[in-house]
Motif scaffolding. Structure first.
Motif, PDB file in Angstrom:
ATOM      1  N   PRO A  87       1.094  -1.013  -0.417  1.00 44.95           N
ATOM      2  CA  PRO A  87       0.288  -0.141   0.306  1.00 44.95           C
ATOM      3  C   PRO A  87       0.937   1.309   0.318  1.00 44.95           C
ATOM      4  N   TRP A  88       2.086   0.970   0.109  1.00 43.35           N
ATOM      5  CA  TRP A  88       3.421   2.510   0.366  1.00 43.35           C
ATOM      6  C   TRP A  88       3.394   3.196  -1.003  1.00 43.35           C
ATOM      7  N   PRO A  89       2.694   4.516  -1.190  1.00 47.54           N
ATOM      8  CA  PRO A  89       2.931   5.845   0.465  1.00 47.54           C
ATOM      9  C   PRO A  89       1.808   6.122   0.331  1.00 47.54           C
ATOM     10  N   ASN A  90       0.496   5.060  -0.133  1.00 48.31           N
ATOM     11  CA  ASN A  90      -0.874   5.915   0.212  1.00 48.31           C
ATOM     12  C   ASN A  90      -1.704   5.597   1.634  1.00 48.31           C
ATOM     13  N   LEU A  91      -1.801   6.510   1.627  1.00 49.14           N
ATOM     14  CA  LEU A  91      -2.619   6.743   3.128  1.00 49.14           C
ATOM     15  C   LEU A  91      -3.746   5.532   3.366  1.00 49.14           C
ATOM     16  N   ALA A  92      -3.608   5.119   4.707  1.00 44.22           N
ATOM     17  CA  ALA A  92      -4.940   4.397   4.841  1.00 44.22           C
ATOM     18  C   ALA A  92      -5.860   4.734   5.630  1.00 44.22           C
ATOM     19  N   PRO A  93      -7.113   3.923   5.246  1.00 44.00           N
ATOM     20  CA  PRO A  93      -8.538   4.845   6.088  1.00 44.00           C
ATOM     21  C   PRO A  93      -7.710   4.987   7.913  1.00 44.00           C
ATOM     22  N   GLY A  94      -7.892   6.457   8.689  1.00 46.46           N
ATOM     23  CA  GLY A  94      -7.419   6.794   9.260  1.00 46.46           C
ATOM     24  C   GLY A  94      -6.573   6.477  10.063  1.00 46.46           C
ATOM     25  N   ALA A  95      -5.374   7.156   8.639  1.00 44.50           N
ATOM     26  CA  ALA A  95      -4.256   7.398   9.011  1.00 44.50           C
ATOM     27  C   ALA A  95      -3.791   8.257   8.859  1.00 44.50           C
ATOM     28  N   GLU A  96      -2.842   8.923   9.011  1.00 49.76           N
ATOM     29  CA  GLU A  96      -1.285  10.390   8.948  1.00 49.76           C
ATOM     30  C   GLU A  96      -0.956  10.658   8.251  1.00 49.76           C
ATOM     31  N   PRO A  97       0.062  11.732   7.882  1.00 48.52           N
ATOM     32  CA  PRO A  97       1.454  11.717   7.283  1.00 48.52           C
ATOM     33  C   PRO A  97       2.209  11.952   7.812  1.00 48.52           C
ATOM     34  N   TYR A  98       3.864  11.598   8.306  1.00 46.68           N
ATOM     35  CA  TYR A  98       4.202  12.602   8.925  1.00 46.68           C
ATOM     36  C   TYR A  98       5.712  13.106   8.175  1.00 46.68           C
ATOM     37  N   THR A  99       5.473  12.707   6.987  1.00 47.01           N
ATOM     38  CA  THR A  99       6.730  13.599   5.498  1.00 47.01           C
ATOM     39  C   THR A  99       5.781  14.886   5.562  1.00 47.01           C
TER      40      THR A  99
END
Length: 391
Positions: free
Chosen positions: A160-172
């Motif tokens: 799945p990288w780097p697509n945001l999964a449900p309930g996720a947040e990016p730190y980049t």
């Protein structure tokens, strides 16, 4: 750990070492193999990976309660990844997961498979689940394009990288559309281990050759993709590696380690952050994983570099066919994002010699992956990096 792959007997095969022991680092042409892999014309022998299956009607809801990820609604053929954490939120396991409607297939590092199966078996209690370590029965092939159906694969996992999964947040630190992994595509195809050589022959008939794990590593590092075997140490928490984006559902129910996940995300900052390094390519060597990362006060002074205290360590190293020597490293959060870093590698002494070799220094241009101010989501205004992205 699985026995050495029979594909190591192929012409030109050079065995890999460390976590990739048992498969080929390359088959004589590392750069050509890497280009072929990137173009979808090669597959990587990943038969040193472990395969664990979980069957039974409660499998997905049970894995959800144990892990950082919400997989209760995983549909047949879909893929995800999950983390199993210790009580302090440190990463212990990071298996890939796909489900075929009756069985969940977990793929992980060969060094972690037996432990994963044993731990899962100890946690099943009265639930309708059955855990089996299938590493002796199944091998894994990695590719950037889907492999022919004639391989008869019972499971295929799509990273799945780097697509945001449900309930996720990016730190980049970069916008999602500018992420270096936006074109990353990585598939793990499960095949019967006894048919591994025949599978390689079938691929060859379809115009797909073999590439070694060096090719995979170069593409992975360039995509900022963390890997359990290299980038996760005994202290690593998901926030430091930007694994919140694909492996953690921030609002799901209780699981071991959730308190740390929530506290760091909402109230604090991860103590370290993953960075991407462009290494000086003038040396004929490259630093080894574990080499010190320095932020010297005087970058032009060898004495200053030798005396400087490390601010982190290299975790993954690769030679990319376009970018040259590259690496991932974990550094202290407060390291200046604009600083020119230096990697100090200590070569091992020659066998039988008591003389300690001089360290080798590599200039390292730093590219932000995890932002120094990542975390502390509570109280951030709408539109902020972590809280208010347009939906």
């Amino acid at each position: 750990m699985a026995s050495p792959s029979p594909l190591l007997n192929r012409p030109g095969a050079v065995a890999a070492s460390g976590p990739d022991e048992g498969v080929a680092a390359h088959y004589g042409s590392p750069v050509a193999e890497q280009r072929a892999l990137a173009d979808g014309r090669a597959a990587v022998d990943m038969s040193h990976c472990a395969v664990v299956t979980v069957s039974g009607p409660d499998r997905l809801s049970w894995l959800t309660t144990l892990s950082s990820q919400q997989v209760a609604g995983l549909k047949p053929g879909d893929s995800s990844e999950l983390l199993l954490l210790d009580i302090s939120g440190r990463i212990e396991q990071a298996p890939a997961i796909t489900d075929d409607g009756e069985t969940a297939w977990l793929i992980t590092e060969g060094s972690h498979g037996a432990e994963l199966a044993e731990w899962l078996d100890s946690m099943k209690f009265m639930l309708r689940v059955e855990i089996t370590d299938r590493s002796a029965d199944f091998a894994v092939l990695g590719s950037t394009a889907r492999l022919p159906e004639s391989l008869g694969a019972p499971a295929v996992w799509a990273d799945p990288w780097p697509n945001l999964a449900p309930g996720a947040e990016p730190y980049t630190a970069v916008a999602e559309e500018e992420h270096p992994g936006r074109d990353w595509c990585w598939l793990l195809t499960v095949v019967p281990r006894e048919q591994l050589e025949r599978s390689a022959d079938l691929l060859s008939e379809h115009g797909t050759g073999l590439a070694g794990v060096w090719a995979y590593e170069a593409l992975r590092v360039a995509a900022w993709r963390p890997r359990l075997a290299w980038d996760v140490d005994a202290k690593a928490i998901p926030h430091e590696l930007d694994l919140i984006r694909t492996s953690v559902h921030l609002t799901k129910g209780c699981y071991k380690g959730q308190e740390t996940i929530a506290r760091v995300h909402n109230l604090g900052h991860p103590p370290r952050r993953l960075v991407f390094l462009h290494l000086d390519g003038s040396e004929h060597t490259m630093p080894a994983p574990g080499a010190d990362v320095l932020a010297p006060k005087d970058a032009g002074s060898r004495e200053s570099m030798a005396q400087e205290r490390p601010v982190g360590r290299v975790t993954s190293v690769a030679r990319h066919h376009e970018a040259g020597p590259i690496a991932l490293a974990l550094v202290k959060r407060k390291v200046d994002p604009e600083a020119q870093l230096v990697v100090r590698d200590q070569p091992p002494a020659e066998e039988g010699s008591e003389e300690v070799p001089e360290p080798v220094f590599y200039a390292a241009g730093q590219e932000l992956i995890v932002r120094p101010d990542a975390g502390q989501a509570v109280g951030r205004p709408q539109g902020d990096f972590l809280r208010g992205r347009p939906r």
